[in-house]
Design an enzyme around this catalytic site. Structure first.
Site, PDB file in Angstrom:
ATOM      1  N   ASP A 161     120.953  15.082  23.321  1.00  0.00           N
ATOM      2  CA  ASP A 161     121.174  16.448  23.789  1.00  0.00           C
ATOM      3  C   ASP A 161     122.616  16.849  23.468  1.00  0.00           C
ATOM      4  O   ASP A 161     123.550  16.108  23.775  1.00  0.00           O
ATOM      5  CB  ASP A 161     120.941  16.453  25.308  1.00  0.00           C
ATOM      6  CG  ASP A 161     120.988  17.842  25.893  1.00  0.00           C
ATOM      7  OD1 ASP A 161     120.713  18.808  25.149  1.00  0.00           O
ATOM      8  OD2 ASP A 161     121.293  17.966  27.085  1.00  0.00           O
ATOM      9  N   ASP A 162     122.788  17.986  22.820  1.00  0.00           N
ATOM     10  CA  ASP A 162     124.131  18.567  22.661  1.00  0.00           C
ATOM     11  C   ASP A 162     125.117  17.684  21.895  1.00  0.00           C
ATOM     12  O   ASP A 162     126.310  17.713  22.178  1.00  0.00           O
ATOM     13  CB  ASP A 162     124.769  18.845  24.040  1.00  0.00           C
ATOM     14  CG  ASP A 162     124.063  19.916  24.845  1.00  0.00           C
ATOM     15  OD1 ASP A 162     123.003  20.400  24.419  1.00  0.00           O
ATOM     16  OD2 ASP A 162     124.584  20.277  25.917  1.00  0.00           O
ATOM     17  N   CYS A 184     119.179  24.546  23.740  1.00  0.00           N
ATOM     18  CA  CYS A 184     118.221  23.446  23.916  1.00  0.00           C
ATOM     19  C   CYS A 184     116.769  23.841  23.707  1.00  0.00           C
ATOM     20  O   CYS A 184     116.095  23.358  22.801  1.00  0.00           O
ATOM     21  CB  CYS A 184     118.330  22.849  25.310  1.00  0.00           C
ATOM     22  SG  CYS A 184     120.014  22.442  25.745  1.00  0.00           S
ATOM     23  N   ASP A 186     119.590  18.060  19.349  1.00  0.00           N
ATOM     24  CA  ASP A 186     118.959  19.393  19.357  1.00  0.00           C
ATOM     25  C   ASP A 186     119.871  20.493  18.783  1.00  0.00           C
ATOM     26  O   ASP A 186     119.401  21.482  18.244  1.00  0.00           O
ATOM     27  CB  ASP A 186     118.398  19.772  20.747  1.00  0.00           C
ATOM     28  CG  ASP A 186     119.415  19.720  21.868  1.00  0.00           C
ATOM     29  OD1 ASP A 186     120.583  19.360  21.624  1.00  0.00           O
ATOM     30  OD2 ASP A 186     119.032  20.048  23.010  1.00  0.00           O
TER      31      ASP A 186
HETATM   32 CA   LIG Z   1     120.852  20.741  24.211  1.00  0.00          CA
END
Ligand SMILES: [Ca+2]
Ligand SMILES: *[C@@H]1O[C@H](CO)[C@@H](O)[C@H](O)[C@H]1NC(C)=O
Ligand SMILES: *[C@@H]1O[C@H](CO)[C@@H](O)[C@H](O)[C@H]1NC(C)=O
Ligand SMILES: *[C@@H]1O[C@H](CO)[C@@H](O)[C@H](O)[C@H]1NC(C)=O
Ligand SMILES: *[C@@H]1O[C@H](CO)[C@@H](O)[C@H](O)[C@H]1NC(C)=O
Ligand SMILES: *[C@@H]1O[C@H](CO)[C@@H](O)[C@H](O)[C@H]1NC(C)=O
Ligand SMILES: *[C@@H]1O[C@H](CO)[C@@H](O)[C@H](O)[C@H]1NC(C)=O
Length: 425
Positions: A29-30, A65, A222
């Site tokens: 994530d990120d 996201c 993502d």
């Molecule tokens: Ca994200």
């Protein structure tokens, strides 16, 4: 139909995978790649990158996201799967992911829960522990951009040359914000050390059960992230490289080790590639293409795309935040110091070219119809918006290209004529 399937099988057999394969998709994530996000991932770089392909130009088609993960799952650009705002078909939870994944396919969902909560205690002192000016060291990331923050010339350029959200940012940032961001940057890297350990565990496990040589492993994120760049605090949702570029490493049966591939790969290509490996045809509705053939080093790469679309629909709050009465309604993510990172009118679409020319052309749906154009060959950090100085005929061409990409769907997106030379000089 039968013929297409047959041809696919030949491609598959050329890769030596006429039998069933496992596919592991590791999605962080990120995780940026532009600001050194892969620096802590030494084991991952060795265990996946060195054993297969490192893609040096991998992008999300939208830097947030939910829509981004939806694009990964559906193989579609947001304009083909979003309902007006970003609240689409969900697809953000691991449960939904597991449901969608073919039960025959082996899927692992690892999630780093955010730098505040999820790093192993043993890494607490990695990358220094003081604030700016202390021992924190974040090569090519924070230090680099922090230097730019105090560069008056750059400040001046940002004020006149970037969209309104960047013009409302507090420049220079308060010392307390800098300290906060410096700490966040460090915590993120510490978290990634734990993710790196997890990747190693997954790979060791596959080895133990004797499935490693029968498994494709994808490692990606993502979307990217920023921490203080252009005086924006901490978020994604911007059109700049730090938010739209992602890491992408792939290893698997038949993929030669230590390859570097420069062709632009998009988040919408993952679903078609996974289908391809599993022996299915790419769905007609998918906008992305399988990059499995690209990973075969003997294949001709000249028909791969040379430009693509990045699009984002801004989000805002309907009411004014009492903590930040001056920023008004319509904005979101105003922290710290009431510097906002998103707004309803932070809605934009960009064409990014990556061939002879390395350009980005973006149009905002705001009251100024703001346009940002960057020549990343001469200006890799996107400091100078050339919208007002570049040959206007180039703007016309890129606007036309943008309209075409924004309205493409399925097979149209996959077969759209290449524009590699049209944007040259
Ligand atoms: Ca994200
Ligand atoms: C926007 O998102 C909300 C949920 O967050 C949803 O209830 C609403 O219907 C959406 N609005 C539009 C115009 O799609
Ligand atoms: C902020 O930090 C800089 C550099 O460390 C220092 O020179 C300056 O005095 C600080 N400003 C405030 C208001 O503390
Ligand atoms: C994988 O390795 C095993 C031995 O560890 C071997 O028997 C098998 O043929 C290998 N499979 C492939 C596809 O290379
Ligand atoms: C690759 O394909 C293109 C057209 O599809 C062709 O012009 C080119 O000569 C090919 N290159 C190689 C090395 O086969
Ligand atoms: C964008 O929206 C915000 C919040 O409604 C507003 O204050 C700002 O002036 C708008 N800017 C542009 C360029 O549309
Ligand atoms: C971008 O920069 C390169 C290198 O300076 C230059 O050769 C090229 O003409 C520029 N392209 C545009 C469209 O300005």
């Amino acid at each position: 139909m039968k013929l297409a399937a047959f041809l696919l099988l030949i491609v598959s057999c050329r890769f030596g995978h006429c039998s069933r394969r496992n596919i592991v998709l590791i999605l962080t994530d990120d995780q940026d790649v532009e600001l050194g996000g892969m620096t802590p991932m030494k084991k991952t770089l060795t265990l996946i990158g060195d054993k297969g392909v490192t893609f040096t130009n991998a992008f999300t088609v939208t830097p947030l996201c939910c829509p981004s993960r939806s694009a990964i799952l559906t193989g579609k650009y947001p304009h083909n799967h979003l309902v007006r705002n970003n609240s689409l078909d969900g697809n953000c939870s691991s449960a939904q992911w597991q449901k969608v994944m073919e039960p025959q396919v082996f899927s692992v969902y690892l999630k780093n829960q955010g730098y505040q909560t999820f790093y192993a205690g043993k890494y607490l002192n990695q990358y220094g522990h003081s604030t700016v000016g202390g021992t924190a060291h974040v090569p090519m990331g924070w230090d680099h951009w922090h230097g730019l923050v105090s560069d008056e010339l750059s400040l001046f350029r940002w004020e006149i040359d970037k969209h309104w959200l960047l013009r409302q940012a507090r420049t220079p940032m308060k010392n307390t914000s800098i300290a906060f961001l410096d700490n966040a940057f460090r915590r993120r890297w510490q978290t990634l050390l734990s993710v790196d350990d997890l990747v190693e565990k997954v790979i060791n496990k596959l080895g133990e059960v004797k499935e490693l040589n029968n498994t494709y492993i994808f490692y990606t994120s993502d979307h990217g992230y920023h921490t203080g760049q252009f005086s924006l605090p901490i978020d994604k949702r911007q059109l700049y490289e730090f938010d739209i570029r992602v890491p992408l490493l792939v290893r698997g049966p038949g993929i030669k080790p230590k390859q570097t591939i420069k062709e632009p790969i998009l988040s919408i290509d993952l679903a078609p590639t996974i289908l391809n490996i599993a022996g299915y045809d790419v769905l007609e509705s998918m906008d992305g293409s399988s990059f499995l053939p690209l990973m075969d080093s003997s294949q001709n790469k000249t028909s791969w795309r040379t430009d693509f679309l990045v699009e984002y629909t801004g989000e805002g709050e309907d009411k004014t935040d009492p903590v930040c009465p001056n920023v008004g309604p319509g904005v979101a993510e105003c922290f710290p110091d009431c510097v906002c990172e998103d707004a309803f009118n932070n809605t934009y679409a960009c064409v990014r070219t990556l061939s002879k020319s390395n350009l980005q052309y973006c149009e905002f749906a705001d009251s100024e119809f703001f346009v940002e154009v960057y020549n990343l060959t001469s200006d890799p950090h996107q400091l100078t918006n050339i919208a007002k100085t570049v040959d206007p005929s180039l703007l016309v061409k890129m606007n036309q290209r943008l309209i075409k990409l924004e309205s493409c769907s399925g097979n149209d997106c996959r077969t759209i004529k290449r524009e590699d030379d049209g944007f040259g000089s």
